[in-house]
Design a protein around this motif. Structure first.
Motif, PDB file in Angstrom:
ATOM      1  N   ASN A   1      29.009  35.673  45.430  1.00 13.15           N
ATOM      2  CA  ASN A   1      29.249  35.424  44.002  1.00 13.15           C
ATOM      3  C   ASN A   1      29.064  36.683  43.171  1.00 13.15           C
ATOM      4  O   ASN A   1      29.776  36.912  42.202  1.00 13.15           O
TER       5      ASN A   1
ATOM      6  N   ALA B   1      28.246  31.221  50.463  1.00 12.59           N
ATOM      7  CA  ALA B   1      29.089  31.493  49.291  1.00 12.59           C
ATOM      8  C   ALA B   1      28.288  32.188  48.199  1.00 12.59           C
ATOM      9  O   ALA B   1      28.798  33.083  47.515  1.00 12.59           O
TER      10      ALA B   1
ATOM     11  N   GLU C   1      36.683  33.604  48.579  1.00 14.68           N
ATOM     12  CA  GLU C   1      35.348  33.833  49.140  1.00 14.68           C
ATOM     13  C   GLU C   1      35.415  34.797  50.324  1.00 14.68           C
ATOM     14  O   GLU C   1      34.602  35.724  50.423  1.00 14.68           O
TER      15      GLU C   1
END
Length: 151
Positions: A112, A108, A84
């Protein structure tokens, strides 16, 4: 409203501060520490037994099941957070004036799309995204340097 040139200067100064204090290996160190702990579970059992005394049973069942599972999940979590962090750097590094704000306040789900996008790229596009020279470029550099030495 902060003028663009002032915002750029502030961002640049904050980036220097951020990267001078950022250690990209700290999560790896944590994962390796968990690995070391798992390799020394008997010692961990002794330490925990000494710490908890009679208030908690630290037998093989506890150490080799619950504790082992917890440590493995913790290591996996650190690995995912390392990915991440990496995807966040990729997403925000070219942000001229808002890098620090973005890298310190992202979710997060914000990164993505970077992972999804990478899966759609060819090898040469991935090299370009990571600013790694491709084979043709390296060959041209080698040829140029070789010719310069001959001349």
């Amino acid at each position: 409203m902060i003028p663009q040139d002032v915002r750029q200067k502030l961002n640049d100064e904050q980036m220097i501060t951020f990267f001078s204090g950022y250690d990209f290996t700290w999560r790896l160190t944590k994962i390796l520490s968990i690995k070391m702990t798992l390799e020394q579970r008997e010692k961990l059992k002794e330490e925990l037994s000494s710490f908890y005394k009679d208030s908690y049973i630290c037998d093989d069942q506890y150490i080799y099941n619950s504790t082992t599972n917890g440590l493995l999940f913790s290591a996996l979590s650190e690995l995912l957070m390392q990915f991440e962090d990496f995807f966040a750097f990729l997403k925000f590094i070219r942000s001229d004036v808002f890098f620090i704000r973005k890298i310190t306040r992202y979710h997060a789900s914000d990164v993505n799309e970077v992972a999804s996008r990478l899966s759609e790229l060819s090898d040469s596009e991935i090299l370009g995204a990571f600013m790694v020279p491709n084979e043709n470029y390296l060959r041209r550099i080698i040829i140029t340097q070789t010719k310069a030495k001959v001349d």
